[in-house]
Design a protein around this motif. Sequence first.
Motif, PDB file in Angstrom:
ATOM      1  N   LEU A   1      10.299  10.960  -2.058  1.00 38.83           N
ATOM      2  CA  LEU A   1       9.394   9.845  -1.779  1.00 38.83           C
ATOM      3  C   LEU A   1       9.852   8.538  -2.423  1.00 38.83           C
ATOM      4  O   LEU A   1       9.441   7.462  -2.013  1.00 38.83           O
ATOM      5  CB  LEU A   1       7.982  10.180  -2.268  1.00 38.83           C
ATOM      6  CG  LEU A   1       7.273  11.285  -1.487  1.00 38.83           C
ATOM      7  CD1 LEU A   1       5.976  11.656  -2.158  1.00 38.83           C
ATOM      8  CD2 LEU A   1       7.018  10.821  -0.059  1.00 38.83           C
TER       9      LEU A   1
ATOM     10  N   LEU B   1       8.655  15.995  -4.505  1.00 38.80           N
ATOM     11  CA  LEU B   1       8.214  14.601  -4.368  1.00 38.80           C
ATOM     12  C   LEU B   1       9.346  13.597  -4.566  1.00 38.80           C
ATOM     13  O   LEU B   1       9.193  12.407  -4.299  1.00 38.80           O
ATOM     14  CB  LEU B   1       7.092  14.301  -5.385  1.00 38.80           C
ATOM     15  CG  LEU B   1       5.811  15.130  -5.256  1.00 38.80           C
ATOM     16  CD1 LEU B   1       4.810  14.728  -6.331  1.00 38.80           C
ATOM     17  CD2 LEU B   1       5.192  14.954  -3.875  1.00 38.80           C
TER      18      LEU B   1
ATOM     19  N   VAL C   1       2.027   1.345  -3.880  1.00 33.63           N
ATOM     20  CA  VAL C   1       0.919   1.691  -4.772  1.00 33.63           C
ATOM     21  C   VAL C   1       0.322   3.047  -4.394  1.00 33.63           C
ATOM     22  O   VAL C   1       0.000   3.856  -5.268  1.00 33.63           O
ATOM     23  CB  VAL C   1      -0.166   0.584  -4.756  1.00 33.63           C
ATOM     24  CG1 VAL C   1      -1.340   0.976  -5.631  1.00 33.63           C
ATOM     25  CG2 VAL C   1       0.425  -0.733  -5.212  1.00 33.63           C
ATOM     26  N   GLY C   2       0.214   3.302  -3.093  1.00 38.26           N
ATOM     27  CA  GLY C   2      -0.364   4.575  -2.651  1.00 38.26           C
ATOM     28  C   GLY C   2       0.449   5.766  -3.129  1.00 38.26           C
ATOM     29  O   GLY C   2      -0.099   6.721  -3.683  1.00 38.26           O
ATOM     30  N   ILE C   3       1.766   5.707  -2.922  1.00 36.40           N
ATOM     31  CA  ILE C   3       2.601   6.840  -3.336  1.00 36.40           C
ATOM     32  C   ILE C   3       2.648   6.928  -4.866  1.00 36.40           C
ATOM     33  O   ILE C   3       2.540   8.021  -5.433  1.00 36.40           O
ATOM     34  CB  ILE C   3       4.016   6.746  -2.731  1.00 36.40           C
ATOM     35  CG1 ILE C   3       3.930   6.912  -1.210  1.00 36.40           C
ATOM     36  CG2 ILE C   3       4.942   7.800  -3.330  1.00 36.40           C
ATOM     37  CD1 ILE C   3       5.235   6.779  -0.500  1.00 36.40           C
TER      38      ILE C   3
ATOM     39  N   LEU D   1      11.193   6.047  -0.016  1.00 36.84           N
ATOM     40  CA  LEU D   1      10.134   5.350   0.731  1.00 36.84           C
ATOM     41  C   LEU D   1       9.489   4.263  -0.141  1.00 36.84           C
ATOM     42  O   LEU D   1       9.187   3.160   0.333  1.00 36.84           O
ATOM     43  CB  LEU D   1       9.100   6.384   1.189  1.00 36.84           C
ATOM     44  CG  LEU D   1       8.006   5.929   2.151  1.00 36.84           C
ATOM     45  CD1 LEU D   1       8.598   5.339   3.408  1.00 36.84           C
ATOM     46  CD2 LEU D   1       7.091   7.108   2.507  1.00 36.84           C
TER      47      LEU D   1
ATOM     48  N   ALA E   1       0.370   6.054  -6.941  1.00 35.77           N
ATOM     49  CA  ALA E   1      -0.911   6.588  -7.406  1.00 35.77           C
ATOM     50  C   ALA E   1      -0.968   8.099  -7.191  1.00 35.77           C
ATOM     51  O   ALA E   1      -1.433   8.840  -8.062  1.00 35.77           O
ATOM     52  CB  ALA E   1      -2.062   5.899  -6.687  1.00 35.77           C
ATOM     53  N   ALA E   2      -0.472   8.563  -6.024  1.00 31.46           N
ATOM     54  CA  ALA E   2      -0.498  10.004  -5.751  1.00 31.46           C
ATOM     55  C   ALA E   2       0.382  10.754  -6.759  1.00 31.46           C
ATOM     56  O   ALA E   2      -0.010  11.801  -7.289  1.00 31.46           O
ATOM     57  CB  ALA E   2      -0.045  10.273  -4.321  1.00 31.46           C
TER      58      ALA E   2
ATOM     59  N   SER F   1       0.834  -1.203   0.000  1.00 32.11           N
ATOM     60  CA  SER F   1       0.000   0.000   0.000  1.00 32.11           C
ATOM     61  C   SER F   1       0.873   1.258   0.000  1.00 32.11           C
ATOM     62  O   SER F   1       0.446   2.298  -0.511  1.00 32.11           O
ATOM     63  CB  SER F   1      -1.001  -0.001   1.163  1.00 32.11           C
ATOM     64  OG  SER F   1      -0.349  -0.171   2.380  1.00 32.11           O
ATOM     65  N   THR F   2       2.097   1.154   0.539  1.00 33.02           N
ATOM     66  CA  THR F   2       3.024   2.285   0.446  1.00 33.02           C
ATOM     67  C   THR F   2       3.451   2.500  -1.011  1.00 33.02           C
ATOM     68  O   THR F   2       3.393   3.621  -1.527  1.00 33.02           O
ATOM     69  CB  THR F   2       4.268   2.028   1.320  1.00 33.02           C
ATOM     70  OG1 THR F   2       3.836   1.805   2.657  1.00 33.02           O
ATOM     71  CG2 THR F   2       5.225   3.203   1.281  1.00 33.02           C
TER      72      THR F   2
END
Lengths: 155, 304
Positions: free
Chosen positions: A66, A63, A41-43, A69, A45-46, A38-39
């Motif tokens: 990131l 960004l 895919v989440g980042i 991460l 996606a953002a 989720s880290t």
Amino acid sequence: VASVLALLEQTGLAVWIRESGTLYGYPLILFLHTMGLSTVVGISAAVDLRLLGVAPGIPLASLEKLFGLVWAGFALTAATGTLLFIADAAKHASNPAFFVKLAFVGGGVAALVLVRGRVFRGGARGAGLAAASLACWLVALSAGRLMAYIAEFIS
Amino acid sequence: VNLAHLHLLLNHVPTIGLGFGLALLAASLLRDSEDLRRAGCVALFGVALVAIPAYLSGSAADFVLQSASKRPQEVVTAHQNAAMTALIPLEIAGLVAWLAMWRPRAWHRPAALMLSIVAFALMARAGTIGGQIRHPEIVTAGAAAAAPSWPSPAAAGAAFVLDNPWVWPISEVVHFVGLCLLFGVMLLVNLRLAGVIGGVPQAEVNRLLPWGMAGLGLNIVTGMLFFLAAPDQYTQNGAFIWKMGLMLLGGLGLLYPTMVTEESGSPRDVLQAGLTHKVIAACSLAIWIGVIFFGRFLPYIGME
């Protein structure tokens, strides 16, 4: 191949993950797998949303940090994913959803590398890459989440 | 004390609390006051969040009644359907109230007000039916039989999941997509709040917030489908209680980055984040990680 998979499943580690029944075994590994992905895919996606024109006021340079991460998250996902695989190697290797998932994870990671190189460093707009990245993660997530149901269906 | 008591406590929020929020919002439209606007929107958003565990705890109360064989089935079903009928416009009102805090548009507050008036009337109806479960002595002859059976979104939702074997797996996929959206946006917004991401105003990062809210919305809808189909699996699970408690905190915590204003004097100010912001951002991320933790561990812990 079948004998290698069988061998993997019988290693002490695989047996422990599969059969120990402790919360530190299978459930914890599954949770860490979820956190890692989720880290990633989440980042991703953002960042993709930013490249597609949502929040255009965010400078890309802010960004860049990131990505560290994201790679840490990916390492966690890959390590825990390997553990989950060896615990049920033969079952996963006979599941078409597993290979779909791997292929699209590959696509998602490739898109990330390209976004970093061409958009963050190269100055390209990257809307196409962002759309491809979102599509890859969507398919990878769906195939991964459906693996258990598809395994049940084909057995 | 059991979860039935929790329901008796929480069920006043979507009725009395909603009346309170509605009054604040109406006052803010009559007297053009920034303070009233904020108070009304915060109250409505908070009520919409608390209404979710209020609904869920109702199924837990039903479980208690069932085990005590004191369950007036028809009234319980009517109450459940009436509550879900009211919950849907209330959640939409909460979302519109949040939009009014995030980036106000002229239509936001009137729309939120209309929706919450509808929700209030429907909630009052649900409460009246619910009162018959708790206080059978006030039910006049024939009233229980006259309890409305339409519309019945709770029963329809449960049937939708149970009759179609593909709904559960697809909802699991959507629940995961929503999780990633929400968590990704929370990472960016909170890392900015904590000052880890610099060189960008909070307001610009906050433009991503509706996508996080969309993720939360997807998860509330799909989560509710799971719950409707197998309520006892969740109400009797300790991990689920923790997950819902943390979700409530995380949801309320969304208010902070939404409403934070920063003095954007020199570029250096923008880069620096105070200790308060760092603590709030860390707590917020820890809460969402906790939500994921209890969700993922749900099948493994908490079963009685």
